[in-house]
Design a protein around this motif. Sequence first.
Motif, short mmCIF file in Angstrom:
data_model
loop_
_atom_site.label_atom_id
_atom_site.label_comp_id
_atom_site.label_asym_id
_atom_site.label_seq_id
_atom_site.Cartn_x
_atom_site.Cartn_y
_atom_site.Cartn_z
N LYS A 1 36.85 36.63 44.92
CA LYS A 1 37.79 37.03 43.84
C LYS A 1 37.06 36.89 42.51
O LYS A 1 36.39 35.88 42.28
CB LYS A 1 39.01 36.10 43.91
N ASP A 2 37.17 37.91 41.69
CA ASP A 2 36.56 37.74 40.36
C ASP A 2 37.15 38.69 39.32
O ASP A 2 37.92 39.59 39.64
CB ASP A 2 35.03 37.83 40.41
N ILE A 3 36.76 38.43 38.11
CA ILE A 3 37.23 39.19 36.94
C ILE A 3 36.37 40.44 36.74
O ILE A 3 35.29 40.56 37.35
CB ILE A 3 37.12 38.33 35.67
N TYR B 1 44.42 43.56 41.19
CA TYR B 1 45.64 42.95 40.63
C TYR B 1 45.66 43.17 39.13
O TYR B 1 44.79 42.65 38.41
CB TYR B 1 45.67 41.45 40.95
N LYS B 2 46.61 43.95 38.68
CA LYS B 2 46.75 44.20 37.25
C LYS B 2 47.52 43.04 36.63
O LYS B 2 48.61 42.71 37.11
CB LYS B 2 47.51 45.52 37.04
N THR C 1 42.44 43.66 34.89
CA THR C 1 42.53 43.78 36.35
C THR C 1 41.55 42.80 37.00
O THR C 1 40.40 42.70 36.57
CB THR C 1 42.21 45.23 36.80
N GLU C 2 42.03 42.08 38.02
CA GLU C 2 41.15 41.19 38.78
C GLU C 2 40.97 41.76 40.19
O GLU C 2 41.84 42.48 40.69
CB GLU C 2 41.72 39.78 38.82
N PHE C 3 39.85 41.44 40.79
CA PHE C 3 39.47 42.03 42.08
C PHE C 3 39.41 40.95 43.17
O PHE C 3 38.82 39.88 42.96
CB PHE C 3 38.08 42.69 41.97
N VAL C 4 39.99 41.28 44.31
CA VAL C 4 39.84 40.44 45.50
C VAL C 4 39.23 41.32 46.58
O VAL C 4 39.80 42.35 46.95
CB VAL C 4 41.20 39.88 45.98
#
Length: 313
Positions: A150-152, A214-215, A275-278
Motif C-alpha cells: 500500500k502506498d501514496i 482509494y480516492k 488517491t492511494e494504491f493497494v
Amino acid sequence: MAVNSAVHSNECGLPLNAIEWLETHHNSKAVEREQMIRDLDLPKGCMVVDAGCGPGLWTPLLARAIGPYGRILGVDVSPEALVTAQQRSKNKWYHHQVQYKQGILEQLPLGRGKADIIFSANVSQYLTDPVGTFAAMGPYLMQGGRIIIKDIDFGTMRFSNIDPALQARVFQARERWERERVERGYSFEDSWIGSKLATYLRQAGYEQVQETTYKIIRRHPLPYDFRQYLQGIAEWFVCEGAPYLSGEDVRQWLSCFLDETHMVLDQETFISEETEFVVTGVWSAPPTSNNYWFTAYEQLPKYTEPLSLTSCH
Ligand SMILES: C[S@@+](CC[C@H](N)C(=O)[O-])C[C@H]1O[C@@H](n2cnc3c(N)ncnc32)[C@H](O)[C@@H]1O
C-alpha cells in the motif's frame, strides 16, 4: 507538527518525531484504511508479516481481519518505531496475536515459506530498489501466499481554491528534487510510487497482480486530523530548501495552508483529493526456490543486531 524539523532521522525515513506525524496521517485516513483492510478479505487464522510496521498503527486493523487465531509479525528496521509499537499493543485486546521484531524487508526475521501474507504500508516509497526488495520478500511467503503493498502517489493530489499553476510548480519541483536529493546526502524517497507498484510487483515475479485505488476526498469543514495532515504535507513539499521553487512560490504555497489571512482550508468550497494504491500479488515459486534474488539476498551478511524486542507478550 512540522515534518521538516526532524529531531533525528534514521536512514530509512523515520524521523523520531515522525511517529506523531504517522499517527496524524493514519487517523486522518482511518475510514479508507479500514476499508482497504476489509477489501483484502484476509483469511481468518492466517500469519501476516507487517513489513515496515513502524509504530504498529495497522496492527489492530490486521488483527480484527484475521480473527483471534491469526498471528501478526511486525518487522521494522527502526528500534524507536518498535518500542512505540510494543507500547501501543500492551494490554490491548490484540496483544497476544502480535510480535514485533527488528529486521529489514530484504531479510525478514522468519523462516522461508512461513508467511501467508506479507503486508507493507507506506514503506515502498523509501526503497531504492523496490523490484529487488519485493523479489527478496517472496520466498518468505508460502507457495500461493500474497504480498500486499500500500502506498501514496502525490501525482494524484489536487486542492481546490489554490492556483492550479502554483500547485503544478510545487509538485513538479518536489518530484524533480526527489530524483536528485540522494546525491545531496538525503535518503531516497519516491512519493510518486503508488501507480508504479503493479509494474514493480510483476517485475519482481509475482502473479495475479491486482491494483485497487482509494480516492481520499475531504471537504470543508475539515476534520482536525486531516487539517493537521494537510498542513504537515504543505510544509513537507517545500522542505530541504525547495531548490526548484522560487521563494515567492514557497511563500504563496505556505500561506494557503498556514497563514490566517490567505488560508484555503477554512473556505467553504475547499476540497482536497488524493488517491492511494493497494496492490496485491501471488507468490507461486516453491519456498526453496533458487531464483536469482533469493540467491543474491542469501549472500548478504546476516542482519544480527540484537534487540530485546523479540516478543511483546
Ligand atoms: C512511513 S513509515 C510507515 C509505517 C507503517 N507501515 C504505517 O503505515 O504507519 C515507514 C517505515 O518503514 C521502515 N522501513 C523503511 N525501509 C525499511 C526496510 N528496508 N526494512 C525495514 N523497515 C524499513 C521505517 O523504519 C519506518 O518505520
